[in-house]
Design an enzyme around this catalytic site. Structure first.
Site, mmCIF file in Angstrom:
data_model
loop_
_atom_site.group_PDB
_atom_site.id
_atom_site.type_symbol
_atom_site.label_atom_id
_atom_site.label_comp_id
_atom_site.label_asym_id
_atom_site.label_seq_id
_atom_site.Cartn_x
_atom_site.Cartn_y
_atom_site.Cartn_z
ATOM 1 N N HIS A 417 -2.724 -7.590 -9.690
ATOM 2 C CA HIS A 417 -2.200 -6.573 -10.603
ATOM 3 C C HIS A 417 -0.683 -6.466 -10.520
ATOM 4 C CE1 HIS A 417 -1.494 -3.619 -7.334
ATOM 5 N NE2 HIS A 417 -2.626 -4.073 -6.816
ATOM 6 N N CYS A 433 -5.100 -5.818 -2.281
ATOM 7 C CA CYS A 433 -5.051 -6.579 -3.523
ATOM 8 C C CYS A 433 -3.861 -7.537 -3.515
ATOM 9 C CB CYS A 433 -4.947 -5.625 -4.717
ATOM 10 S SG CYS A 433 -6.446 -4.650 -4.980
#
Length: 458
Positions: A417, A433
């Protein structure tokens, strides 16, 4: 775009000062800017080879502490580049103020030197002479660094760099005595090629070095970052001048913008949109720039007035194509994208996991891609943010926790992301992440599809 707390002085009148002296006159941040990184032995600051005060502490897996030939403590990255020198804050401030009293800089010293924010015309490679920095005679520190926060007997730097990287790449040539203008040209070239240096700020660092290495791996060529003539010639063929002009539009000035982005997720959830906070933040992201650098290129400019002509980076169009496989290299802090022929076609600096919330290992796959996503915070399955113990829904926006793109992975709650803090990519930790700049995440998101494999390597 979130930027550091360094306050520049009025002597920052363009990049010609760096071409002239290889230094940037700055006003010191308060000692509190480094508080929490060191303690004991007095206040210290970290000073980069360009004369900047580093507004973050490099991670323990990013640098190694060494001594230079003058006995000073220096922090060196895995590729041999000096990241910063540890200096007493008071002494450095006095020396910098004395220097700024005698240095005289020109607003147009950067003009007509091949970097491109003068009038359009013939591309030239003429640059001024540059002095070589003092050499660093590197040797390992045998005793501890006074004041390191952990108080250990040895500087606690990750020993992984004593061994070859898991996926070694052709090493980049060390940069010697290059101005900010020349480094900007290098960063723009790499960005256009799809081998991202992260935020473009005219500063040499590990993100730029990693981009050079990945570009060399992909092309089989050697890129000499010290050969400015070659870089300028390459720029002619992949988009032209690295700096161009842009006219601020009424839409740019209108926004919408928010006054500030709170840290607490409960307060974030109250906002109707996690928008940019200013025109400069929006323009910095639009042109892949550090927000402070945008201001330095345009001293005294009011960015809120439509019709104002400003100087900006010319990053060129996004890289296009189809990515068939992704490697998230934890040790390099870099995402590598391969096509169907298993050729490396793009690379992005990244923040991958942390000791508290590590990234997964092995191979997962892309489940879906969402642009301009909202964000649902659930403390039972996510990390704990502050005192928030309830599910919260945060609206979309570039300043949201996942930025402008969410590439969901087959392992629940994990994804690739964007970020509201592009200047910290590769320098901080994530919650497991893979975090990229918003523009890099957008570029990658348009090249991947469901089923693309993502391999995490140590």
């Amino acid at each position: 775009m979130k930027t550091g707390s360094i306050v520049t002085t009025a002597t920052r009148t363009g990049l010609s000062l760096l071409a002239a002296a290889g230094l940037l006159a700055v006003e010191l941040t308060p000692a509190a800017a480094q508080e929490g990184y060191y303690r004991g032995g007095g206040d210290v600051i970290l000073v980069t080879p360009n004369g900047e005060i580093l507004d973050y502490m490099p991670g323990q897996d990013e640098v190694r502490a060494m001594r230079d030939h003058r006995g000073r403590t220096v922090l060196v990255d895995p590729w041999g580049n000096v990241v910063a020198t540890v200096m007493p804050s008071d002494g450095y401030g006095r020396a910098r103020r004395r220097q700024s009293d005698v240095d005289v800089y020109s607003n147009d010293g950067y003009r007509d030197r091949g970097y491109g924010y003068s009038e359009p015309g013939e591309f030239t490679g003429t640059v001024p002479d540059y002095g070589e920095p003092a050499p660093v005679e590197r040797e390992e520190l045998r005793d501890n660094l006074p004041g390191l926060i952990d108080g250990s007997e040895q500087a606690a730097y990750d020993p992984q760099y004593d061994d070859p990287l898991r996926q070694p790449m052709p090493p980049a040539i060390s940069v010697k005595g290059k101005s900010r203008a020349e480094i900007t040209a290098l960063q723009v070239f790499l960005d256009r090629e799809g081998f991202s240096p992260g935020v473009i700020d005219g500063k040499m660092g590990s993100n730029v070095t990693k981009a050079i290495e990945a570009w060399q791996q992909a092309t089989g060529e050697t890129l000499d970052p010290n050969n400015t003539e070659d870089i300028l010639e390459r720029l002619r063929f992949n988009g032209g001048l690295p700096i161009t002009t842009y006219t601020i539009t009424a839409a740019d000035a209108a926004g919408p913008y928010v006054a500030a982005i709170p840290e607490d997720y409960a307060h974030k959830a109250m906002l109707p949109h996690l928008s940019f906070t200013s025109t400069t933040e929006m323009l910095g992201e639009k042109f892949h720039m550090d927000e402070n650098y945008l201001r330095e290129l345009n001293p005294g400019v009011d960015f809120s007035i439509p019709g104002t002509i400003i100087k900006v980076i010319n990053p060129g169009p996004n890289k296009a194509g189809k990515v068939a496989r992704i490697v998230a290299d934890k040790s390099r802090k870099q995402v590598l994208a391969y096509d169907e022929a298993d050729k490396l076609v793009a690379a992005y600096p990244s923040t991958i996991g942390s000791s508290d919330t590590p990234s997964p290992s092995g191979i997962v796959s892309v489940e879906r891609i969402a642009f301009d996503p909202g964000y649902t915070y659930n403390p039972k399955i996510n990390f704990q943010q502050g005192a928030n113990d309830k599910i919260l829904t945060l609206q979309p926006g570039p300043n949201g926790p996942v930025g402008t793109v969410w590439i969901a992975l087959s392992k629940p709650t994990y994804g690739i992301h964007g970020t509201p803090d592009p200047s910290k990519i590769g320098k901080t930790q994530s919650h497991g992440c893979i975090r990229l700049t918003n523009w890099d995440a957008t570029e990658l998101g348009k090249m991947v599809s469901k089923g693309v494999t993502v391999e995490f390597v140590d």
